[in-house]
Motif scaffolding. Sequence first.
Motif, PDB file in Angstrom:
ATOM      1  N   ASN A 130     -25.501 -23.034 -33.241  1.00  0.00           N
ATOM      2  CA  ASN A 130     -26.208 -21.925 -32.381  1.00  0.00           C
ATOM      3  C   ASN A 130     -25.420 -22.123 -31.031  1.00  0.00           C
ATOM      4  O   ASN A 130     -25.728 -23.005 -30.345  1.00  0.00           O
ATOM      5  N   ARG A 161     -24.216 -21.160 -27.404  1.00  0.00           N
ATOM      6  CA  ARG A 161     -24.737 -20.586 -26.065  1.00  0.00           C
ATOM      7  C   ARG A 161     -23.580 -20.457 -25.088  1.00  0.00           C
ATOM      8  O   ARG A 161     -22.967 -21.239 -25.084  1.00  0.00           O
ATOM      9  N   LEU A 199     -23.836 -26.013 -26.659  1.00  0.00           N
ATOM     10  CA  LEU A 199     -25.063 -26.036 -27.839  1.00  0.00           C
ATOM     11  C   LEU A 199     -25.767 -27.349 -27.654  1.00  0.00           C
ATOM     12  O   LEU A 199     -25.769 -28.118 -26.810  1.00  0.00           O
TER      13      LEU A 199
END
Length: 450
Positions: free
Chosen positions: A414, A416, A431
């Motif tokens: 994920n 960011r 992350l």
Amino acid sequence: MSNFNVAKFGGTSVANFEAMSRCAAVIEANPNTKLVVSSACSGVTNLLVELANGVQDTQRRSEILTKLAEIHNAILGQLENSDQVASDVYAILDTVTSLAEAASIQSSHKLTDHLVACGELMSTHILAQLLKERGLNATRFDIRDVLRTDANFGKAEPQLETIKQLADRSLVPLCQDYVVVTQGFIGSDSEGNTTTLGRGGSDYSAALIAEAVEASGLEIWTDVPGIYTTDPRIAPKASPIPEISFSEASEMANFGAKILHPSTLVPALRHDIPVFVGSSKQPEKGGTWIRHQVESSPLFRALALRCNQTMVTLRSANMFHAYGFLAKVFEILAKHKVSVDLITTSEISVSLTLDQTDTAGGAPQLPEQARIELEELCHVEVEHNLCLVALIGNNMSESKGYAKQVFGTLEDFNLRMICYGASPHNLCFLLHESVSKQAIQKLHTELFEG
Ligand code: ADP
Ligand code: ASP
Ligand code: MG
């Protein structure tokens, strides 16, 4: 330009008698080395920071003081003639004891700097004596007499003109006759208070000193034989880089590669001083040269990881097609002396990370008052436990096709706050810290081990 070489030794390089003796051999190998900049012995600054943050538990406090005495006594015990230097070190340990007590009642940034500086003040007494015992004409110099800074304790700014004048007056003449051993990391403000340049600041000190004495070379001796494609502790297959440009190495340092303090290369670049990074444990392995002109400029040069990131996300529908919103945000941040590192925006939100820490350590905090004022403007969310991964290279904004490879490798992560395009030398993103090392390992395998 003089033909002085400045050699800096980090904490592990001066951890004990054997390590210090290896430093001595490195110094002896280069007759141009006139200035030696030393860190505190390994582990000492961490213990001093703990004391400076205020240890109320008297048993823990005395444990730390005992540990500090043991580290230094172990080296003193191996010197041939330690009487004078032992009494100098013990006097500093007495200061540590009383400052630690004061910090347990009320700590402050000023007190922290006074306390943590004691590490370098002790290690340099010992290293200078060790060099003398090996027959070198060495002397210890208190760098606080030259390295003038402002009074921003914990992350003091050097005052370059004053440093140059003071160095010309006292340090340069001393180097004609002696190998001068001095402290990294520390300085003093105009009132004589001790200041520090922030954690890992000895590299920066060495570069500032090299600039002030117009040195012809700067050597950073550490525990790895040069700058690698990433931290070899994270990716064991990381490989050493024999030669790297100032811009690439600066990006690496800025993006958290611990091997160099972020500001180190600024003075070296200003005065075009070539920088060498090598291992004091294995000097025969060579190392990395940081230069203006290098032979190769690969698309991918290295990966850097910086943890302890604080991300602030500001959301407001008022931002949509409006002007002046960001100006107000930055006005508030500037008023509270919050320095912004990365930034990305969308139509109704802006995410930013806060600039890295000072000597006291920990994740940077958004000051409460700044948060209150921002909340009058928009919704504010603060997140911690994030790490910044940076891919460093060349001509990245003009090259095509590699984003797929990078993001494809990380499709299970994920990501960011992806920042890309502002610099030709990097692509970076945040992350969660729990997966950050894994992300570095995967990217390293994909991009550097082919
Ligand atoms: P010193 O005490 O000598 O200043 P540091 O611990 O501050 O040493 O820096 C050296 C460490 O930096 C290495 O042990 C390594 O784990 C880490 N490091 C991070 N990135 C890199 C990199 N790209 N190349 C080499 N070392 C790196
Ligand atoms: N001793 C200081 C630290 O541990 C400075 C340095 O080693 O660079 O942060
Ligand atoms: Mg360091």
